[in-house]
Scaffold this motif. Structure first.
Motif, PDB file in Angstrom:
ATOM      1  N   THR A  51       0.854  -1.181   0.000  1.00  0.00           N
ATOM      2  CA  THR A  51       0.000   0.000   0.000  1.00  0.00           C
ATOM      3  C   THR A  51       0.893   1.234   0.000  1.00  0.00           C
ATOM      4  O   THR A  51       1.957   1.241   0.628  1.00  0.00           O
ATOM      5  CB  THR A  51      -0.942   0.049   1.223  1.00  0.00           C
ATOM      6  OG1 THR A  51      -0.171   0.159   2.425  1.00  0.00           O
ATOM      7  CG2 THR A  51      -1.827  -1.178   1.282  1.00  0.00           C
ATOM      8  N   GLN A  55      -3.220   3.190   0.111  1.00  0.00           N
ATOM      9  CA  GLN A  55      -3.928   2.715  -1.074  1.00  0.00           C
ATOM     10  C   GLN A  55      -3.264   1.449  -1.601  1.00  0.00           C
ATOM     11  O   GLN A  55      -2.042   1.388  -1.742  1.00  0.00           O
ATOM     12  CB  GLN A  55      -3.919   3.780  -2.173  1.00  0.00           C
ATOM     13  CG  GLN A  55      -4.590   3.312  -3.481  1.00  0.00           C
ATOM     14  CD  GLN A  55      -4.673   4.413  -4.504  1.00  0.00           C
ATOM     15  OE1 GLN A  55      -5.195   5.487  -4.244  1.00  0.00           O
ATOM     16  NE2 GLN A  55      -4.134   4.164  -5.697  1.00  0.00           N
ATOM     17  N   VAL A  57      -1.870  -0.499  -4.165  1.00  0.00           N
ATOM     18  CA  VAL A  57      -1.403  -0.134  -5.496  1.00  0.00           C
ATOM     19  C   VAL A  57      -1.397  -1.321  -6.459  1.00  0.00           C
ATOM     20  O   VAL A  57      -1.118  -1.146  -7.648  1.00  0.00           O
ATOM     21  CB  VAL A  57       0.006   0.505  -5.441  1.00  0.00           C
ATOM     22  CG1 VAL A  57      -0.048   1.853  -4.751  1.00  0.00           C
ATOM     23  CG2 VAL A  57       1.007  -0.414  -4.753  1.00  0.00           C
ATOM     24  N   THR A  59      -4.151  -3.091  -6.946  1.00  0.00           N
ATOM     25  CA  THR A  59      -5.465  -2.992  -7.575  1.00  0.00           C
ATOM     26  C   THR A  59      -5.700  -1.631  -8.208  1.00  0.00           C
ATOM     27  O   THR A  59      -6.513  -1.499  -9.116  1.00  0.00           O
ATOM     28  CB  THR A  59      -6.581  -3.267  -6.552  1.00  0.00           C
ATOM     29  OG1 THR A  59      -6.457  -2.333  -5.467  1.00  0.00           O
ATOM     30  CG2 THR A  59      -6.466  -4.684  -6.001  1.00  0.00           C
ATOM     31  N   ASN A  60      -4.997  -0.616  -7.715  1.00  0.00           N
ATOM     32  CA  ASN A  60      -5.120   0.732  -8.281  1.00  0.00           C
ATOM     33  C   ASN A  60      -3.761   1.410  -8.181  1.00  0.00           C
ATOM     34  O   ASN A  60      -3.370   1.888  -7.117  1.00  0.00           O
ATOM     35  CB  ASN A  60      -6.181   1.536  -7.525  1.00  0.00           C
ATOM     36  CG  ASN A  60      -6.384   2.920  -8.122  1.00  0.00           C
ATOM     37  OD1 ASN A  60      -5.842   3.250  -9.176  1.00  0.00           O
ATOM     38  ND2 ASN A  60      -7.160   3.755  -7.443  1.00  0.00           N
ATOM     39  N   SER A  61      -3.037   1.426  -9.279  1.00  0.00           N
ATOM     40  CA  SER A  61      -1.652   1.894  -9.259  1.00  0.00           C
ATOM     41  C   SER A  61      -1.515   3.410  -9.272  1.00  0.00           C
ATOM     42  O   SER A  61      -0.420   3.939  -9.051  1.00  0.00           O
ATOM     43  CB  SER A  61      -0.886   1.311 -10.452  1.00  0.00           C
ATOM     44  OG  SER A  61      -1.474   1.727 -11.677  1.00  0.00           O
ATOM     45  N   ASP A  62      -2.590   4.134  -9.537  1.00  0.00           N
ATOM     46  CA  ASP A  62      -2.521   5.602  -9.564  1.00  0.00           C
ATOM     47  C   ASP A  62      -2.840   6.146  -8.171  1.00  0.00           C
ATOM     48  O   ASP A  62      -3.988   6.151  -7.735  1.00  0.00           O
ATOM     49  CB  ASP A  62      -3.510   6.155 -10.587  1.00  0.00           C
ATOM     50  CG  ASP A  62      -3.397   7.671 -10.762  1.00  0.00           C
ATOM     51  OD1 ASP A  62      -2.641   8.304  -9.989  1.00  0.00           O
ATOM     52  OD2 ASP A  62      -4.051   8.224 -11.656  1.00  0.00           O
TER      53      ASP A  62
END
Length: 209
Positions: A51, A55, A57, A59-62
């Motif tokens: 994370t 977040q 990263v 699952t969502n790298s931005d």
């Protein structure tokens, strides 16, 4: 005489039948030792989850929305704003507590393509509130090797930036004024995580080439 021959035939038939019966019993006996077995085994896969600023990263790298620049301000510049001579920082918290392998972490920093403030520069970083390490060049990187069972699995990098004014500046007063109207000050950040298998991987140590 016929009775004797008849009795012999009966005995021969019975003996032959007994042999067949014995053979069949032997087959059954051997069959009891023929068997098979099967099983399945679940293998535990090493965890690989990171994370950045809380977040996930993978699952969502931005993670752009998690970056909050801080500009303390001064007697001449309001808090929260960047202007010529101002200095500030932003933080990147990386949590690797759900990683079960050794790995290398590389943080790449550069002025973003959208940046129009050419005098913006990345000056250094500190790790977990430690000493500030100077950074130079247009694309500085921070490389950290992580070993197994290290104590710090949550690490915070504080990245320092400033708007150059005076020595080394490339923007004149007119350019500074224009930037204040519609300029964009932007830093691009990339973080790469790479599993390592080298015995040379050492406990956490940060550096820049």
């Amino acid at each position: 005489m016929m009775n004797i021959l008849s009795n012999r035939k009966i005995r021969f038939f019975m003996a032959f039948f007994s042999l067949l019966l014995l053979f069949d019993m032997i087959q059954d006996s051997y069959a009891k030792y023929v068997s098979s077995a099967g099983a399945t085994s679940d293998l535990t896969i090493a965890k690989w989850a990171f994370t950045v600023n809380n977040q996930d990263v993978l699952t969502n790298s931005d993670f752009s929305s998690t970056i909050t620049p801080t500009f303390p301000g001064s007697t001449y510049i309001a808090t929260g704003y960047i202007a010529p001579s101002s200095e500030g920082y932003f933080e990147i918290e990386i949590d690797s507590s759900n990683v079960d392998v050794t790995f290398r972490e590389t943080i790449g920093l550069e002025l973003a393509d959208t940046n129009t403030v050419t005098d913006l520069e990345i000056t250094g970083y500190s790790l977990n509130g430690g000493n500030v390490v100077s950074l130079s060049g247009n694309n500085p990187t921070i490389v950290t090797e992580h070993s197994l069972n290290e104590q710090n699995t949550v690490n915070t990098y504080t990245i320092y930036v400033r708007w150059k004014e005076g020595t080394g500046e490339t923007m004149n007063n007119a350019a500074d004024t224009q930037a204040a109207k519609n300029g964009v000050a932007s830093v691009a950040i990339t973080i790469d995580f790479l599993q390592t298998t080298s015995a040379n991987a050492s406990p956490s140590s940060a550096n820049n080439p």
